[in-house]
Design a protein around this motif. Structure first.
Motif, PDB file in Angstrom:
ATOM      1  N   UNK A   1       0.812  -1.206   0.000  1.00  0.00           N
ATOM      2  CA  UNK A   1       0.000   0.000   0.000  1.00  0.00           C
ATOM      3  C   UNK A   1       0.851   1.263   0.000  1.00  0.00           C
ATOM      4  N   UNK A   2       0.176   2.381  -0.210  1.00  0.00           N
ATOM      5  CA  UNK A   2       0.828   3.685  -0.182  1.00  0.00           C
ATOM      6  C   UNK A   2       0.756   4.236   1.240  1.00  0.00           C
ATOM      7  N   UNK A   3       1.515   3.620   2.134  1.00  0.00           N
ATOM      8  CA  UNK A   3       1.494   3.969   3.546  1.00  0.00           C
ATOM      9  C   UNK A   3       2.881   4.383   4.020  1.00  0.00           C
ATOM     10  N   UNK A   4       2.908   5.295   4.986  1.00  0.00           N
ATOM     11  CA  UNK A   4       4.159   5.613   5.664  1.00  0.00           C
ATOM     12  C   UNK A   4       3.878   5.768   7.149  1.00  0.00           C
ATOM     13  N   UNK A   5       4.748   5.212   7.960  1.00  0.00           N
ATOM     14  CA  UNK A   5       4.719   5.402   9.414  1.00  0.00           C
ATOM     15  C   UNK A   5       5.868   6.326   9.788  1.00  0.00           C
ATOM     16  N   UNK A   6       5.594   7.277  10.689  1.00  0.00           N
ATOM     17  CA  UNK A   6       6.636   8.231  11.052  1.00  0.00           C
ATOM     18  C   UNK A   6       6.387   8.786  12.447  1.00  0.00           C
ATOM     19  N   UNK A   7       7.402   9.430  12.974  1.00  0.00           N
ATOM     20  CA  UNK A   7       7.278  10.210  14.208  1.00  0.00           C
ATOM     21  C   UNK A   7       7.474  11.670  13.828  1.00  0.00           C
ATOM     22  N   UNK A   8       6.448  12.494  14.044  1.00  0.00           N
ATOM     23  CA  UNK A   8       6.569  13.918  13.772  1.00  0.00           C
ATOM     24  C   UNK A   8       7.338  14.604  14.886  1.00  0.00           C
ATOM     25  N   UNK A   9       8.342  15.403  14.514  1.00  0.00           N
ATOM     26  CA  UNK A   9       9.160  16.153  15.466  1.00  0.00           C
ATOM     27  C   UNK A   9       8.694  17.603  15.429  1.00  0.00           C
ATOM     28  N   UNK A  10       8.158  18.088  16.516  1.00  0.00           N
ATOM     29  CA  UNK A  10       7.547  19.416  16.539  1.00  0.00           C
ATOM     30  C   UNK A  10       8.624  20.502  16.537  1.00  0.00           C
ATOM     31  N   UNK A  11       8.906  21.025  15.359  1.00  0.00           N
ATOM     32  CA  UNK A  11       9.981  22.015  15.204  1.00  0.00           C
ATOM     33  C   UNK A  11       9.618  23.371  15.807  1.00  0.00           C
ATOM     34  N   UNK A  12       8.377  23.534  16.276  1.00  0.00           N
ATOM     35  CA  UNK A  12       7.974  24.791  16.930  1.00  0.00           C
ATOM     36  C   UNK A  12       8.429  24.827  18.390  1.00  0.00           C
ATOM     37  N   UNK A  13       8.834  23.675  18.923  1.00  0.00           N
ATOM     38  CA  UNK A  13       9.244  23.588  20.326  1.00  0.00           C
ATOM     39  C   UNK A  13      10.767  23.521  20.429  1.00  0.00           C
ATOM     40  N   UNK A  14      11.414  24.532  20.976  1.00  0.00           N
ATOM     41  CA  UNK A  14      12.860  24.413  21.231  1.00  0.00           C
ATOM     42  C   UNK A  14      13.123  23.270  22.211  1.00  0.00           C
ATOM     43  N   UNK A  15      14.218  22.542  22.075  1.00  0.00           N
ATOM     44  CA  UNK A  15      15.291  22.723  21.099  1.00  0.00           C
ATOM     45  C   UNK A  15      15.069  21.950  19.800  1.00  0.00           C
ATOM     46  N   UNK A  16      13.838  21.487  19.559  1.00  0.00           N
ATOM     47  CA  UNK A  16      13.567  20.699  18.355  1.00  0.00           C
ATOM     48  C   UNK A  16      13.597  21.554  17.094  1.00  0.00           C
ATOM     49  N   UNK A  17      13.697  22.866  17.258  1.00  0.00           N
ATOM     50  CA  UNK A  17      13.841  23.751  16.106  1.00  0.00           C
ATOM     51  C   UNK A  17      15.263  23.744  15.556  1.00  0.00           C
ATOM     52  N   UNK A  18      16.178  23.102  16.270  1.00  0.00           N
ATOM     53  CA  UNK A  18      17.575  22.995  15.848  1.00  0.00           C
ATOM     54  C   UNK A  18      17.750  21.704  15.040  1.00  0.00           C
ATOM     55  N   UNK A  19      18.192  21.842  13.789  1.00  0.00           N
ATOM     56  CA  UNK A  19      18.317  20.674  12.914  1.00  0.00           C
ATOM     57  C   UNK A  19      19.279  19.644  13.503  1.00  0.00           C
ATOM     58  N   UNK A  20      20.292  20.082  14.273  1.00  0.00           N
ATOM     59  CA  UNK A  20      21.238  19.128  14.860  1.00  0.00           C
ATOM     60  C   UNK A  20      20.546  18.243  15.894  1.00  0.00           C
ATOM     61  N   UNK A  21      19.610  18.820  16.618  1.00  0.00           N
ATOM     62  CA  UNK A  21      18.864  18.027  17.606  1.00  0.00           C
ATOM     63  C   UNK A  21      17.982  17.008  16.901  1.00  0.00           C
ATOM     64  N   UNK A  22      17.332  17.433  15.818  1.00  0.00           N
ATOM     65  CA  UNK A  22      16.466  16.495  15.069  1.00  0.00           C
ATOM     66  C   UNK A  22      17.290  15.369  14.448  1.00  0.00           C
ATOM     67  N   UNK A  23      18.448  15.715  13.931  1.00  0.00           N
ATOM     68  CA  UNK A  23      19.318  14.677  13.369  1.00  0.00           C
ATOM     69  C   UNK A  23      19.793  13.723  14.465  1.00  0.00           C
ATOM     70  N   UNK A  24      20.087  14.259  15.640  1.00  0.00           N
ATOM     71  CA  UNK A  24      20.511  13.410  16.756  1.00  0.00           C
ATOM     72  C   UNK A  24      19.417  12.427  17.139  1.00  0.00           C
ATOM     73  N   UNK A  25      18.177  12.884  17.145  1.00  0.00           N
ATOM     74  CA  UNK A  25      17.057  12.001  17.481  1.00  0.00           C
ATOM     75  C   UNK A  25      16.924  10.888  16.447  1.00  0.00           C
ATOM     76  N   UNK A  26      17.117  11.226  15.167  1.00  0.00           N
ATOM     77  CA  UNK A  26      17.073  10.204  14.114  1.00  0.00           C
ATOM     78  C   UNK A  26      18.209   9.201  14.276  1.00  0.00           C
ATOM     79  N   UNK A  27      19.384   9.686  14.629  1.00  0.00           N
ATOM     80  CA  UNK A  27      20.526   8.780  14.820  1.00  0.00           C
ATOM     81  C   UNK A  27      20.356   7.904  16.058  1.00  0.00           C
ATOM     82  N   UNK A  28      19.644   8.420  17.061  1.00  0.00           N
ATOM     83  CA  UNK A  28      19.493   7.674  18.312  1.00  0.00           C
ATOM     84  C   UNK A  28      18.545   6.492  18.173  1.00  0.00           C
ATOM     85  N   UNK A  29      17.509   6.630  17.321  1.00  0.00           N
ATOM     86  CA  UNK A  29      16.467   5.605  17.278  1.00  0.00           C
ATOM     87  C   UNK A  29      16.873   4.462  16.351  1.00  0.00           C
ATOM     88  N   UNK A  30      16.822   3.256  16.857  1.00  0.00           N
ATOM     89  CA  UNK A  30      17.168   2.060  16.084  1.00  0.00           C
ATOM     90  C   UNK A  30      15.926   1.625  15.298  1.00  0.00           C
TER      91      UNK A  30
END
Length: 532
Positions: free
Chosen positions: A284-313
């Motif tokens: 199917x045309x499905x995607x599962x994801x976790x939305x990262x709320x970039x309106x909430x600091x420090x999630x507005x920092x791309x380095x933090x978002x990348x770190x979260x992606x690297x952390x999750x197995x």
């Protein structure tokens, strides 16, 4: 004790189902309550199943189990050479549902089409401000900025004039939010001072007539005997709302329902061993994801978002949630089979050390606190929400981020996420029209960030410009090039943790014929037959 508590509702439903079976009825065990029945306000597939796929029709529609377009309430159409003017010839003799709360005095005509669209697009329309949730699809897809005007040429002809060409426009008109409502019913409700009834007691032209709804329990429909495409083979349709996938399977095996949608992928092998069942499967045309709320600091920092992606197995997550071969790892918001997929992108590796380094660079060496939002029960994009949230929580803890898990009922989760109250939220998306734009514009555009449908709240001007340009051209080679560039920006900016592209499953009892899985994730039962 727990087994007895679960068994009581099962026996009650089994008794009710036995009676229904004698009356040529179909019972479907589904995953969640609809958010409502006024489909233009909502985006969840469970809401579409209970409204767009049962009560309503659209000008054009998708062929069963396909993204191919075919006539719906419009029996034919024409498109001008410049792609700006669409004219539709409406079917004659189409009637709206007769119910205890509404009896139509006329057939469907152009006034109903104009009402259905202008309500969403025209701020001066008397119904425009009466939608508590707004119009998420129309707003996030910027339909008001796309459509110049809609004209009634005569009772059965309608003309749409666009401000600029829009490649997926015809496919957009097959989506649930373009469903055609009765302007006569709406006028009746407005005069009576009961506009909220439109969301509780829907009236359409679709294959089934809404009868009643018990929240978190069941929805009942009867067949539309005057349906323009022919009366459904079943006389009655019942949705048994069953959030727990284990209970859905119990009910199916006990004969309390004949179809169980969205069984857990990890249960599929066992279901295939049951001689009384058939398991349907579809890419199917499905995607599962976790939305990262970039309106909430420090999630507005791309380095933090990348770190979260690297952390999750994510590979461990896929094994735990879907089992072997039931999902592919996601790199982008849509699957590799679609136009413009960027095959140069790679999944984020599981690299806690690099994640800690990025957090330190961003000034968060000692970590911080955030919340993880998820739902109870489970569906195709999040089969076991509790386990998934706990896995993410543990991986974030390993890089110093302390996360608390908050569980909300599906409708409440969507409402709060639209308001931007979350930090991280487990979500999923089913493509509505087979076009890449449907994954990108409703979920990641600046317009969708403004409306709240973009759970990441992410507005990137370069990304937004690319997808707007791609929508406005029909050259597939050029569109694909623009989408590849847009996906590279998405990947680098990391507003989501992209998780998986799951396969879609349904379990069906033997004797049920005609049910087909839809690659876009919704379920239509108009062609289903139940053999005694």
């Amino acid at each position: 004790m727990h087994k007895l508590i679960r068994l009581a509702p099962l026996l009650l439903l089994l008794g009710a189902t036995t009676a229904l079976a004698r009356n040529n009825s179909l019972v479907v065990c589904t995953e969640a309550s609809p958010e409502g029945f006024d489909i233009v306000q909502y985006t969840a597939a469970t809401t579409a199943d209970a409204s767009a796929e049962t009560v309503f029709d659209r000008l054009v529609q998708f062929a069963p189990s396909s993204t191919r377009l075919q006539p719906g309430l419009a029996e034919s159409w024409s498109i001008s050479p410049d792609g700006l003017v669409y004219e539709f010839q409406l079917r004659k003799g189409v009637t709206f549902h007769s119910t205890s709360w509404f009896t139509p005095s006329r057939e469907l005509n152009a006034d109903d089409v104009l009402w259905s669209f202008q309500r969403q697009l025209d701020p001066a329309h008397p119904w425009h401000t009466l939608s508590p949730r707004g119009f998420p699809y129309a707003e996030s897809m910027a339909f008001a900025q796309l459509i110049e005007r809609i004209e009634k040429l005569d009772d059965h002809r309608v003309r749409f004039t666009l401000k600029h060409p829009e490649a997926p426009f015809l496919a957009d008109l097959a989506m649930g939010f373009t469903s055609i409502y009765s302007a006569e019913y709406a006028d009746q409700l407005l005069k009576a001072g009961k506009p909220e009834q439109l969301n509780r007691e829907p009236v359409g032209t679709g294959p089934f007539v809404f009868e009643r709804y018990r929240k978190d329990a069941q929805i009942r429909f009867r067949a539309n005997t005057h349906y323009w495409a022919g009366k459904p083979a079943i006389d009655r349709l019942l949705f048994a709302i069953t959030p727990d996938p284990n209970v859905r399977v119990q009910q199916l095996k006990a004969g309390a329902c004949q179809i169980a949608v969205y069984p857990r992928p990890t249960d599929i092998d066992a279901l295939r061993q049951d001689p009384a069942l058939q398991v349907l499967e579809l890419d199917s045309l499905l995607v599962a994801y976790v939305g990262i709320n970039t309106r909430h600091p420090p999630l507005d920092d791309v380095r933090v978002r990348q770190a979260i992606n690297l952390a999750f197995d994510t590979r461990a997550y896929l094994r735990a949630q879907y089992g072997e071969g039931n999902a592919s790892i996601a790199v982008a918001p849509y699957p590799a089979s679609m136009l413009g997929f960027n095959d140069k992108l790679n999944p984020w590796p599981h690299d806690p050390e690099k994640a800690r380094q990025l957090l330190a660079e961003a000034g968060h060496k000692d970590g911080f606190k955030l919340s993880i939002w998820t739902r109870p029960g489970g569906g195709p994009t999040n089969p076991n929400p509790g386990i998934g949230a706990q896995m993410l929580q543990a991986d974030l803890a390993a890089i110093g981020i302390k996360a608390d898990i908050r569980v909300y009922e599906w409708g409440e989760l969507i409402k709060r996420a639209k308001n931007g109250e979350h930090d991280l939220v487990f979500m999923g998306w089913a493509g509505d029209n087979g076009d890449p734009d449907n994954f990108l514009t409703p979920n990641l555009s600046c317009a969708a960030a403004k409306s709240g449908e973009n759970q990441a709240g992410w507005c990137n001007p370069a990304f937004d410009g690319l997808i707007r340009e791609a929508r406005a051209i029909s050259d597939t080679t050029r569109r694909a090039e623009l989408y590849r560039k847009a996906l590279a920006i998405f990947h680098e900016q990391a507003p989501w943790i992209t998780l998986a592209h799951p396969k879609q499953f349904a379990a069906v009892r033997k004797g049920v014929d005609g049910f087909q899985l839809n690659p876009m994730g919704s379920n239509n039962f108009a062609r289903v037959k139940v053999n005694p």
